[in-house]
Design a protein around this motif. Structure first.
Motif, PDB file in Angstrom:
ATOM      1  N   GLU A 173      68.723  78.912 -72.507  1.00  0.00           N
ATOM      2  CA  GLU A 173      69.546  77.718 -72.327  1.00  0.00           C
ATOM      3  C   GLU A 173      69.394  76.734 -73.481  1.00  0.00           C
ATOM      4  N   PRO A 177      74.640  73.864 -76.119  1.00  0.00           N
ATOM      5  CA  PRO A 177      74.746  72.397 -76.164  1.00  0.00           C
ATOM      6  C   PRO A 177      74.650  71.733 -74.795  1.00  0.00           C
ATOM      7  N   TYR A 178      75.180  72.360 -73.767  1.00  0.00           N
ATOM      8  CA  TYR A 178      75.125  71.729 -72.442  1.00  0.00           C
ATOM      9  C   TYR A 178      73.907  72.165 -71.650  1.00  0.00           C
ATOM     10  N   GLN A 179      73.088  73.046 -72.247  1.00  0.00           N
ATOM     11  CA  GLN A 179      71.929  73.609 -71.558  1.00  0.00           C
ATOM     12  C   GLN A 179      72.346  74.375 -70.313  1.00  0.00           C
ATOM     13  N   GLU A 180      73.555  74.787 -70.302  1.00  0.00           N
ATOM     14  CA  GLU A 180      74.065  75.498 -69.138  1.00  0.00           C
ATOM     15  C   GLU A 180      74.927  76.660 -69.588  1.00  0.00           C
TER      16      GLU A 180
ATOM     17  N   LYS B 120      71.536  86.259 -64.540  1.00  0.00           N
ATOM     18  CA  LYS B 120      71.563  84.971 -65.221  1.00  0.00           C
ATOM     19  C   LYS B 120      72.482  84.953 -66.432  1.00  0.00           C
ATOM     20  N   ALA B 127      73.210  79.466 -63.461  1.00  0.00           N
ATOM     21  CA  ALA B 127      71.776  79.757 -63.530  1.00  0.00           C
ATOM     22  C   ALA B 127      71.027  78.768 -62.645  1.00  0.00           C
ATOM     23  N   LYS B 131      71.445  73.013 -60.451  1.00  0.00           N
ATOM     24  CA  LYS B 131      72.162  72.294 -61.503  1.00  0.00           C
ATOM     25  C   LYS B 131      73.255  71.427 -60.903  1.00  0.00           C
ATOM     26  N   ASP B 193      79.521  65.676 -66.804  1.00  0.00           N
ATOM     27  CA  ASP B 193      79.433  65.867 -68.253  1.00  0.00           C
ATOM     28  C   ASP B 193      80.679  65.378 -68.970  1.00  0.00           C
ATOM     29  N   GLU B 196      80.522  63.154 -72.126  1.00  0.00           N
ATOM     30  CA  GLU B 196      79.931  63.892 -73.241  1.00  0.00           C
ATOM     31  C   GLU B 196      80.929  64.882 -73.827  1.00  0.00           C
ATOM     32  N   ARG B 200      82.485  65.012 -77.664  1.00  0.00           N
ATOM     33  CA  ARG B 200      82.423  66.178 -78.520  1.00  0.00           C
ATOM     34  C   ARG B 200      83.786  66.528 -79.095  1.00  0.00           C
TER      35      ARG B 200
END
Lengths: 582, 208
Positions: A173, A177-180, B120, B127, B131, B193, B196, B200
Motif C-alpha cells: 500500500e 498515493p491513496y494507500q488503498e 488482497k 484490503a 478502511k 478523499d 484530495e 490532484r
C-alpha cells in the motif's frame, strides 16, 4: 468405451472434411481443436449444432496473447448425448477484437460473452445486451488483458520479490498515493464526471410504460444484494405486472474476487488453495477439477496412483452429499420453513466436515489434492469411519429427510409446475448438473465423458422429467442416494499403496499447451481451462463455473411466474456466489 | 437473578440471595445488552457459511442470546462482515452500517474482511473493511472456525461490559452524520478523499 471415443475422433475429422475451407487444425505445440475465421463462425456453429449434434456449448472464454498481438476466443462444445470435447477457436487481432455473437444459436453464451467483454474487452457483434457483468458499468479498462495492471501491481508473477526487498517486509500500500487499492485513469476529473444512472442496471427489454387498455403500471422490484434469500450477494431486478414477473435481470459481481487475474500470477501449485474458495461448499470437487486439468497438461508421469484415485472419488462424492444436503436445507429456508430443516442438514454437514478436517486439516478450505494424487493418506481408522457413514448414517439420514420433506404439502404445491425449464431450453441455455438433469436430460459427466475411475462404479444417472422447482428439489435426493452407492463401492474396494505419483513439489516443469479439465461438480460441470506458456505460472486460467452459467436460465424460468416464486426458483438452482462471481 | 449482576461492595442477606441484586445502572444496562446482541443475517462469502454453521446445532449461537439473526439492518446490533468486501459491494456495506441503529458493533470475520486476505491484490477487492467502517473485533482465519467466531462474539460481549451510559457515543449530544457512501466511478470514489482527489487533478492540469 474406447470405440465410442474413436468414432468421436473421426467426428473431428468429419468437421475438417465437411468444411475444408473454413477450419484448420490448431497446430501449435500442445494445443488441440480447430481454428476458424470469425467470418465463418456462425455458419459453422449452426451446422455443428444442427447437423453434427454439438448442442451443448459448455464454455466460452477468451485468451489474450499479448506477444502475438492476438486475442483468441475459445469455445468448448459437447454433445448432450455424451462424448469427448470439440474445441473451436477464433483468432482476432488484439487492436480490434470483434467476433459474432453466438447468443442466437446458443442462448447459454449470453453471460459468458458478457464476461469476456467485461474482463477482456472482446466485442460480440449481435449480442442483445453487451454490457459489463462482473465489474460495474463505467469501470475503466478490461482487467484480464495482459497489459492491464492492478493497483497493487508490483511484480509480474509470484513469488513476489517486491514484498521482501533486502529481506525486509514491505507493505504494498505504501507505494500507492491513496494507500488503498484505488487508481483513476488519466484525465479523470471527479467534478465533471457523471455517474451511470441506476436505471441502466435494470433497463430490460420491456418498456416501463403504461398500457393503454388497462391502467396498470409496471413495477420494478429489487432483491439484493443484501437479501437473506439470495444465498449471498446476488441481486435480481424484477419487473412486475401485478404480481407476475414480466422481466428479470440478474445482477452479479458483488463478490468478484479476481480469481482469474490472481490465478495468472500464482504458480500452478499455488492455485490449488484458491480453487477451494470458488464454491466454498465443495472445495474437494474444485480441487479435483483443477488437478485434472493440470494433470492433462503434465502428462502421463503425473497419473495418480490407484489409492489416490479412490480417495479422490470418495472425497468428491462426500462433497456432493454435503452440498446437496445444504441445498435441500437452504431451499426449505427459501420456502419459509425457516432454519429447522437447515438445522438437520447442517448436522450432517458437520459430520462430513469432520472427515475433511481429519484428512486435510481444515473444515472448509481443504486444499487436499495435488497434481498426481492427494497430499497425504487417510488417517488411521478413517476408512472405517467413512464406511460407517456410507452404510449406516447417511442412508438413514437421507431417508429421514425424505420422510419429512418430500411429500410435504407446501413443498409440493409451491414446487410443482413452477419455474419450468424444458429439455431443449436447458440444453440451449448451457445448464449443467441437477438443473439440466431435472429437465429430463440424462447428462452426467461421470457417465458421458468419464474421468478418473468413475467408469468402474455402478450407479444410475439421476434424472427427472418435469423441469420444475419440485423436480430440481427431488433430484438432489436421488443424487445423494447415487453418491452413497458410489461411496459404498469405493470404500469397499479401496486398495493400499502410494497416494502421490511424484515427490511433493512446489514447482512443476510445465509443458507448453492448453488443457480443459472438467468434473461433474455438485452444482454442474466445473471446468478449468488452463493455458501454459512453459513458465511456472499459467498464461491463462479460466474457470467454467456451473453456478454462473446455470443463472443464464434464471430469467427464462422466472418469466410468467409470481414474484413470491422468484426466491424458490433461485433456491432450486442452488448457486454459490463465490463461484458465480469468482 | 444471576449473581454476576451484583456489585461486590454490597452484601446481600443470605435469605435474599438469588432473588435480589444490588447493582449499578451501567451493570444492568450492559447485562441486558450483552445477552441480546442480534447479528445481521448478512453473508458476503465463504465465512458466511461458517457463520451459519455457528448458528447450527453443534456450536449453537443461541447460548449467547445471538440466535436471532435479522435480515434488516434496522433491527440489528451487530454486523458480522463475513467475507471478502469488494469495491462493488462496499457502497451497500456502508449503507447498511449507516442504517443500523445505535448501539452498533462490527465484527470483521476472516482474513479478507480484516485485511484483504488471499485476494488482497485483486483489482476489485478492498484490503480490509476497516478502511470504510469502524471495526470492533477482528477474527482472523480463512475461514475462522466456529469456535473462533464464538470467541470473537464473546469479545464483543466483554467490550459491551466495559461501556458506561455516561460515555457511550449514542447518548452524546452531537449527532452522528454517518459515513459517506462511496461511489462507483472509473474506480471506487471515497467521498472522504474527494478534496484530495480534486487537488490532484487540478495540480495535474496546472502542470500541463
Amino acid at each position: 468405451m474406447n470405440e465410442e471415443i474413436k468414432v468421436l475422433e473421426t467426428y473431428e475429422q468429419a468437421v475438417l472434411e465437411r468444411f475444408p475451407d473454413w477450419v484448420r487444425v490448431d497446430e501449435r505445440e500442445g494445443y488441440q481443436g480447430l481454428l476458424v475465421e470469425s467470418a465463418n463462425l456462425l455458419p459453422l456453429m449452426s451446422d455443428l449444432r444442427d447437423e453434427l449434434g454439438y448442442d451443448l456449448l459448455t464454455s466460452l472464454t477468451g485468451v489474450d496473447y499479448l506477444p502475438e498481438e492476438k486475442m483468441e476466443v475459445v469455445y468448448h462444445l459437447f454433445r448432450s448425448t455424451g462424448g469427448a470435447i470439440l474445441e473451436i477457436k477464433v483468432q482476432i487481432p488484439r487492436s480490434n477484437p470483434v467476433v459474432p455473437s453466438l447468443v442466437g444459436l446458443y442462448p447459454g453464451a449470453a453471460f459468458q460473452e458478457r464476461e469476456a467483454w467485461d474482463l477482456l474487452g472482446i466485442k460480440f457483434e449481435g449480442h442483445p445486451h453487451l454490457k459489463r457483468i462482473l465489474m460495474w458499468e463505467g469501470f475503466s479498462g478490461h482487467p484480464l488483458r495482459k497489459d492491464w495492471q492492478e493497483v497493487f501491481y508490483g511484480d509480474e508473477k509470484k513469488p513476489y520479490e517486491d514484498r521482501w526487498p533486502k529481506g525486509k517486509t514491505k507493505k504494498i500500500e505504501a507505494d500507492n498515493p491513496y494507500q488503498e487499492n484505488i487508481a483513476y485513469p488519466e484525465g479523470f476529473n471527479p467534478e465533471t464526471w457523471i455517474p451511470e444512472p441506476a436505471e441502466f442496471l435494470f433497463k430490460g427489454s420491456i418498456p416501463l410504460e403504461q398500457e393503454e387498455e388497462f391502467d396498470t403500471e409496471k413495477l420494478v422490484v429489487n432483491l439484493g444484494p443484501q437479501h437473506p434469500s439470495t444465498h449471498g450477494v446476488f441481486r435480481m431486478v424484477a419487473t412486475l405486472d401485478g404480481e407476475t414477473v414480466v422481466d428479470l435481470e440478474p445482477v452479479m459481481g458483488y463478490l468478484h474476487r479476481n480469481h482469474e487475474k490472481i490465478g495468472e500470477k500464482n504458480t500452478f501449485a499455488m492455485n490449488m488453495p484458491y480453487t477451494d474458495r470458488l464454491d466454498y461448499f465443495c472445495s474437494m470437487s474444485n480441487n479435483f477439477g483443477y488437478a485434472l486439468a493440470v494433470e492433462k497438461l503434465l502428462g502421463e508421469k503425473y497419473h495418480p496412483p490407484e489409492r489416490a484415485q479412490y480417495i479422490r472419488v470418495i472425497m468428491a462424492e462426500l462433497t456432493r452429499v454435503l452440498n446437496h444436503f445444504m441445498a435441500i436445507g437452504f431451499f426449505l429456508n427459501d420456502l419459509g420453513a425457516y432454519f429447522t430443516p437447515a438445522l438437520y442438514t447442517i448436522k450432517e454437514r458437520e459430520l462430513i466436515l469432520d472427515i475433511f478436517e481429519a484428512v486435510a486439516g481444515s473444515r472448509m478450505m481443504c486444499n487436499y489434492f495435488r497434481f498426481g494424487g492427494v497430499v497425504r493418506d487417510l488417517p488411521q481408522g478413517m476408512e472405517e469411519h467413512i464406511r460407517e457413514m456410507a452404510y449406516e448414517r447417511l442412508p438413514r439420514q437421507i431417508d429421514e429427510l425424505d420422510r419429512y420433506l418430500v411429500e410435504n404439502e407446501i413443498v409440493v404445491s409451491r414446487g410443482q409446475g413452477v419455474g419450468v425449464l424444458t429439455p431443449e431450453q436447458a440444453i440451449g441455455l448451457s445448464a449443467a448438473g441437477p438443473v439440466l438433469r431435472a429437465s429430463g436430460v440424462p447428462y452426467d459427466i461421470r457417465r458421458a465423458d468419464p474421468y478418473s475411475i468413475y467408469d468402474r462404479f455402478d450407479f444410475d444417472v439421476a434424472v427427472r422429467y418435469h423441469g420444475d422447482v419440485y423436480d430440481r428439489f427431488l433430484i438432489r435426493f436421488d443424487e445423494i442416494r447415487q453418491s452413497i452407492r458410489i461411496l459404498q463401492q469405493a470404500i469397499d474396494s479401496i486398495p493400499q499403496g502410494e497416494v502421490l505419483a511424484n515427490k511433493p513439489a512446489y514447482k512443476f516443469k510445465m509443458p507448453v499447451g492448453e488443457a480443459y479439465g472438467r468434473v461433474e461438480g455438485p452444482k454442474g460441470e466445473l471446468g478449468f481451462y488452463v493455458v501454459s506458456d512453459g513458465t511456472d505460472n499459467p498464461w491463462r486460467y479460466h474457470v467454467r463455473a456451473p453456478s454462473f452459467i446455470n443463472l443464464t436460465g434464471l430469467r427464462q424460468m422466472c418469466l410468467g411466474e409470481k414474484v413470491a416464486d422468484l426466491v424458490a426458483i433461485l433456491g432450486s438452482i442452488d448457486i454459490v456466489l463465490g463461484e458465480v462471481d469468482r | 437473578m444471576p449473581d454476576e449482576l451484583n456489585k461486590p461492595e454490597y452484601n446481600i442477606p443470605p435469605e435474599l440471595e438469588g432473588t435480589v441484586a444490588i447493582t449499578t445502572l451501567d451493570r444492568i444496562y450492559n447485562w441486558g445488552r450483552r445477552y441480546s446482541v442480534w447479528p445481521m443475517f448478512f453473508g458476503l462469502a465463504c465465512c458466511a457459511i461458517e457463520m451459519i454453521a455457528t448458528a447450527g446445532a453443534r456450536f449453537d449461537l443461541a447460548r449467547f442470546g445471538m440466535e436471532i439473526m435479522r435480515p434488516s439492518p434496522r433491527q440489528c446490533d451487530l454486523m458480522i462482515v463475513s467475507g471478502t468486501v469488494t469495491k462493488k459491494m462496499i457502497p451497500q456495506v456502508v449503507r447498511l452500517y449507516n442504517q443500523m441503529p445505535e448501539p452498533k458493533y462490527v465484527l470483521s470475520m476472516g482474513a479478507c474482511a480484516c485485511g484483504g486476505g488471499p485476494f488482497k491484490r485483486g483489482y476489485n477487492v478492498i484490503a480490509g473493511v476497516d478502511k470504510y467502517i469502524p471495526v470492533d473485533v477482528y477474527v482472523p482465519g480463512c475461514p475462522p472456525t466456529p469456535q473462533a467466531l464464538l470467541y470473537g462474539l464473546i469479545k464483543i460481549q466483554e467490550k459491551i461490559d466495559k461501556e458506561s451510559v455516561k460515555e457511550v457515543r449514542w447518548y452524546q449530544k452531537e449527532e452522528d452524520p454517518g459515513i459517506p457512501v462511496p461511489i462507483l466511478g472509473p474506480d471506487l470514489i471515497d467521498l472522504r478523499d474527494f478534496p484530495e482527489l480534486l487537488e490532484r487533478v487540478t495540480q495535474k492540469e496546472d502542470q500541463a
